[in-house]
Enzyme design. Structure first.
Site, PDB file in Angstrom:
ATOM      1  N   TYR A   1      -6.799   4.810   0.096  1.00 12.99           N
ATOM      2  CA  TYR A   1      -8.049   4.211   0.088  1.00 12.99           C
ATOM      3  C   TYR A   1      -8.438   3.619   1.589  1.00 12.99           C
ATOM      4  O   TYR A   1      -9.589   3.570   1.817  1.00 12.99           O
ATOM      5  CB  TYR A   1      -8.712   3.516  -1.054  1.00 12.99           C
ATOM      6  CG  TYR A   1      -8.167   1.974  -0.806  1.00 12.99           C
ATOM      7  CD1 TYR A   1      -8.843   1.010  -0.520  1.00 12.99           C
ATOM      8  CD2 TYR A   1      -6.716   1.620  -1.216  1.00 12.99           C
ATOM      9  CE1 TYR A   1      -8.590  -0.157  -0.250  1.00 12.99           C
ATOM     10  CE2 TYR A   1      -6.401   0.194  -1.089  1.00 12.99           C
ATOM     11  CZ  TYR A   1      -7.373  -0.783  -0.570  1.00 12.99           C
ATOM     12  OH  TYR A   1      -7.206  -1.949  -0.630  1.00 12.99           O
TER      13      TYR A   1
ATOM     14  N   TRP B   1       0.666  -1.300  -0.030  1.00 13.36           N
ATOM     15  CA  TRP B   1       0.196  -0.031   0.062  1.00 13.36           C
ATOM     16  C   TRP B   1       0.887   1.432   0.026  1.00 13.36           C
ATOM     17  O   TRP B   1       0.354   2.298   0.196  1.00 13.36           O
ATOM     18  CB  TRP B   1      -0.987  -0.176   1.130  1.00 13.36           C
ATOM     19  CG  TRP B   1      -2.030  -0.991   1.140  1.00 13.36           C
ATOM     20  CD1 TRP B   1      -3.413  -0.551   0.835  1.00 13.36           C
ATOM     21  CD2 TRP B   1      -2.255  -2.100   1.369  1.00 13.36           C
ATOM     22  NE1 TRP B   1      -4.106  -1.755   0.793  1.00 13.36           N
ATOM     23  CE2 TRP B   1      -3.571  -2.783   1.068  1.00 13.36           C
ATOM     24  CE3 TRP B   1      -1.160  -3.386   1.673  1.00 13.36           C
ATOM     25  CZ2 TRP B   1      -4.061  -4.097   1.340  1.00 13.36           C
ATOM     26  CZ3 TRP B   1      -1.455  -4.404   1.719  1.00 13.36           C
ATOM     27  CH2 TRP B   1      -2.861  -5.083   1.626  1.00 13.36           C
TER      28      TRP B   1
ATOM     29  N   HIS C   1     -13.564  -1.675   1.336  1.00 12.25           N
ATOM     30  CA  HIS C   1     -12.786  -2.891   1.482  1.00 12.25           C
ATOM     31  C   HIS C   1     -13.576  -4.064   0.761  1.00 12.25           C
ATOM     32  O   HIS C   1     -14.846  -4.189   0.794  1.00 12.25           O
ATOM     33  CB  HIS C   1     -12.410  -3.379   2.972  1.00 12.25           C
ATOM     34  CG  HIS C   1     -11.745  -4.489   3.117  1.00 12.25           C
ATOM     35  ND1 HIS C   1     -10.503  -4.631   2.420  1.00 12.25           N
ATOM     36  CD2 HIS C   1     -11.909  -5.404   3.841  1.00 12.25           C
ATOM     37  CE1 HIS C   1     -10.181  -5.816   2.791  1.00 12.25           C
ATOM     38  NE2 HIS C   1     -10.911  -6.447   3.669  1.00 12.25           N
TER      39      HIS C   1
ATOM     40  N   ASP D   1     -11.936 -13.696   3.238  1.00  8.68           N
ATOM     41  CA  ASP D   1     -11.076 -12.720   3.072  1.00  8.68           C
ATOM     42  C   ASP D   1      -9.583 -13.183   3.217  1.00  8.68           C
ATOM     43  O   ASP D   1      -9.111 -13.252   4.069  1.00  8.68           O
ATOM     44  CB  ASP D   1     -11.285 -11.439   4.036  1.00  8.68           C
ATOM     45  CG  ASP D   1     -10.691 -10.039   3.728  1.00  8.68           C
ATOM     46  OD1 ASP D   1     -10.117  -9.924   2.674  1.00  8.68           O
ATOM     47  OD2 ASP D   1     -11.143  -9.134   4.405  1.00  8.68           O
TER      48      ASP D   1
ATOM     49  N   CYS E   1      -6.716  -4.811  -1.733  1.00 12.05           N
ATOM     50  CA  CYS E   1      -7.862  -5.712  -1.299  1.00 12.05           C
ATOM     51  C   CYS E   1      -8.580  -6.258  -2.171  1.00 12.05           C
ATOM     52  O   CYS E   1      -9.110  -7.266  -2.410  1.00 12.05           O
ATOM     53  CB  CYS E   1      -8.647  -4.823  -0.286  1.00 12.05           C
ATOM     54  SG  CYS E   1      -9.677  -3.388  -0.835  1.00 12.05           S
TER      55      CYS E   1
END
Length: 742
Positions: free
Chosen positions: A575, A298, A392, A415, A333
């Site tokens: 984000y 990220w 997400h 996830d 994600c």
């Protein structure tokens, strides 16, 4: 005799071997290695004698039944692939689904005589097949002798026997080797191992007895068979779409999915249970602790890999991982969710990508996201550590849950994005969506974590001069504002928020929250009175590089004048809600008459935010203030997604299978500055494999055109997806729909 006068003296122990320790084996613990590789297969003897041969060996076997040919009936046009919904798989092997009959043709050296001849079709999987572990399964053609898989003869034509075989609806999913064995008076002889007799058995959402059975034709078609996906991102009030090629039928993807399970050392015997498969896969899709598929990043620096915003589909990622045996760089994600979706659909588990807007990252087990304010109402960015993701993405997969009470099967959250550890590994789920909605966070796996992502309260604290924190406002509606997924069979979105939570203020919502608290989820108990001044921030649609005005409306609901000391802060954020840098700060004092409203306008100039932008171009505005007359705190937050330029994608040519076509991608740099180190990627399900071009420099105001030829492989509606990505400009995309005729 030894010399008794010599005395042993101690010395320094030898140094430990350098380098990493070797992998510990099961030697001394079990008689055979734990079978955890679908790629390994044992050699089965072509002849198994019943006893020792005579002095001259075994007699000639010419008078006994022998196998000349085995036809797997594996072409796309034949009955197996059409009935098992596996026609789209780009594979030369037979691919079927469990719990449903498939057929093979066996040609013998003479006509088959049921009264005299005895044969069996044998299936093996893994390196040490055993009947007791269901990794070796013999299937017999007569009713008098049956095994765990059903077998029957459906047709006899001269020397050819057609046999129907039905795997159990809970059999192991994976790659099997098929043998045909014939019994003679002297022993069993069988066909040799050949690649042409490999078959793959998948989960079967069409079979009622399968744990993944989905009794909804439209939903099943979407969540198993559809390769073309839409993933939602952006902000709650400014929803954006990202096209994605799941590519679950692409060449090599099925083998890559099986390799992922092999790489995880998942026992072969566990691979028929969708609960165990999805839980293991949620760990293996990220590389945090097991050298899994994708490395998360990220930071904005993607020098050593591909930027997450640059990917157009899952195929390249999975094939790269399977061939290099190294984690692929990089993912965020939606990439984790998209590749996980490919894995699930490829194996036959119904699945979909879900986006939760304003998703709370709960890392301490409570249901609170804390924002700290100074006693004058200004946000304290140094002490505010919690963040709320603008959105997400995770996955839902469909299955029964025999490990839970009745009623908690159906859609389950899984996830693969590495956020928190679960049982010592970075993974999440499967967690029952129904359990999450009703606050039953005690049920496995990780229901409490997902419950917090959609139900956390945003608590504003005022920090007093002595360091104590006093809650001054609680926002119970900000987090989990909306949950979206793609509508079945359509290119539109579907709001499924009501599947995760009851309506705000509903009696059942209170009961669900109380139930979650019983299982340890802490909530903010205080209820500060609402201020009599409201703040309203507008919804803005701003193109990147534009100046714009931000109007903050103050509404006084009281009968008296109100004066508000206000702090307007604008920050560039990722984000994930993490602030990168502040580019705007104003502190006006606003006076509002009784029952009146006032607008305070702030001019935001592009020169202030452009040089600070990080990927996805999110601007986060937070307005806080303190009402002088009452001491009450007022707050409002807004995320503004700057709109990027678009790619133009045009498809031309005769849209027919096996006829060459052309796609044209065009882009104009609308900025005054140059774009450097730019990649354009393009692909299309069923028509074009992933391709890319690199441009070292695109000068400001200049244009580029890329022509690419392709040949469609199958008929149907599809899309060509393209992305442009460079350090100065992320998330530029375009697409063109096309219908290919047979």
């Amino acid at each position: 005799m030894s010399d008794q006068s010599v005395t042993a003296t101690p010395s320094d122990p030898p140094p430990r071997p350098s380098g990493p320790p070797p992998k510990v084996t099961n030697r001394g613990r079990s008689a055979v290695p734990i079978d955890s590789s679908n790629a390994d297969a044992t050699e089965v003897p072509e002849f198994e004698p019943f006893g020792l041969p005579g002095p001259r060996g075994f007699p000639p076997m010419t008078e006994f039944l022998d196998i000349e040919e085995v036809d797997m009936m594996k072409t796309r046009e034949e009955i197996n692939k059409t009935q098992h919904h596996t026609t789209f798989y780009n594979s030369n092997y037979l691919i079927v689904r469990r719990g449903q009959e498939f057929q093979i043709k066996i040609t013998f050296n003479r006509p088959y005589k049921p009264a005299e001849d005895k044969f069996a079709v044998e299936f093996s999987i893994g390196s040490s097949p055993q009947y007791s572990k269901r990794t070796y399964i013999p299937v017999f053609p007569t009713n008098e002798r049956q095994s765990i898989w059903a077998g029957r003869i459906t047709n006899i034509a001269d020397k050819t026997v057609t046999m129907g075989i039905t795997p159990t609806a809970d059999c192991i999913v994976g790659k099997y080797q098929l043998y045909v064995a014939v019994m003679t008076p002297f022993g069993i002889r069988r066909t040799r191992r050949e690649d042409s007799r490999v078959l793959y058995i998948l989960f079967n959402p069409w079979a009622e007895d399968d744990a993944v059975f989905l009794n909804d034709d439209k939903e099943r078609e979407e969540c198993v068979m559809n390769e073309m996906g839409i993933i939602y991102h952006g902000a709650f009030d400014d929803i954006a779409e990202r096209d994605w090629n799941y590519g679950q039928f692409s060449y090599g993807v099925l083998d890559a999915c099986l390799y992922i399970m092999d790489r995880s050392d998942m026992p072969i015997t566990n691979r028929g249970d969708p609960i165990k498969v999805t839980r293991k896969a949620s760990a293996m899709l990220n590389a945090r602790d097991d050298d899994g598929v994708l490395v998360g990043n990220w930071s904005g620096d993607y020098t050593y890999g591909v930027a997450p915003t640059s990917w157009t589909g899952s195929t390249e990622i999975l094939l790269t991982y399977a061939s290099s045996r190294l984690p692929v760089c990089y993912a965020q994600c939606w990439v984790y969710a998209a590749v996980f979706n490919t894995f699930l659909r490829c194996l036959g588990i119904p699945s979909r990508v879900v986006t939760n807007y304003y998703s709370a990252h709960d890392n301490d087990g409570n249901l609170k996201t804390d924002i700290i304010l100074h006693d004058n109402g200004r946000i304290d960015r140094n002490r505010t550590k919690d963040s709320i993701w603008n959105y997400h993405c995770w996955n839902e997969c469909y299955m029964t849950r025999p490990d839970l009470p009745t009623g908690f099967g159906g859609w389950q959250v899984v996830d693969a994005t590495p956020q928190e550890t679960s049982d010592g590994m970075y993974r999440c789920g499967p967690a029952s969506v129904k359990a999450i909605k009703h606050g039953q966070t005690c049920y496995p796996f990780d229901a409490a974590f997902v419950f917090a992502e959609v139900n956390s309260d945003v608590v504003f604290y005022s920090r007093n001069k002595d360091g104590t924190l006093e809650p001054v406002k609680v926002n119970q509606t900000h987090v989990g504002r909306m949950v979206l997924t793609k509508s079945p069979g359509e290119m539109t979105r579907r709001d499924i928020t009501d599947q995760y939570k009851f309506s705000e203020g509903h009696a059942e919502e209170r009961i669900a929250l109380e139930k979650a608290e019983e299982f340890g989820c802490e909530r903010e108990k205080s209820n500060p009175p609402d201020a009599d001044v409201d703040l309203v921030l507008p919804t803005l649609e701003i193109n990147m590089g534009e100046d714009f005005e931000l109007s903050v409306e103050f509404i006084n609901r009281s009968d008296q004048r109100r004066v508000v000391d206000t702090y307007i802060s604008g920050s560039v954020v990722y984000y994930t809600g993490v602030a990168s840098s502040e580019f705007l700060f104003n502190d006006p004092t606003v006076t509002i008459g009784p029952k009146k409203s006032v607008k305070e306008t702030v001019v935001v100039e592009s020169r202030d935010y452009m040089k600070r932008l990080v990927e996805q171009a999110n601007l986060h505005f937070i307005v806080t203030g303190k009402v002088k007359e009452t001491g009450q705190i007022v707050t409002a937050m807004k995320v503004v997604i700057l709109r990027n330029p678009k790619l133009t994608v045009v498809v031309s040519g005769q849209a027919k299978v096996s006829e060459e076509m052309m796609v044209r991608v065009e882009f104009t740099n609308p900025f005054s500055f140059n774009l450097q180190d730019t990649y354009i990627r393009m692909e299309g399900p069923g028509i074009m494999a992933p391709k890319f071009k690199y441009y070292s420099l695109i000068p400001g105001g200049s244009s580029l055109t890329w022509h690419e030829y392709f040949t469609p492989e199958r008929a149907g509606s599809t899309r060509v997806i393209a992305t442009l990505d460079c350090p100065a400009l992320r998330q530029v995309s375009g697409q063109a729909s096309v219908t290919i005729e047979p």
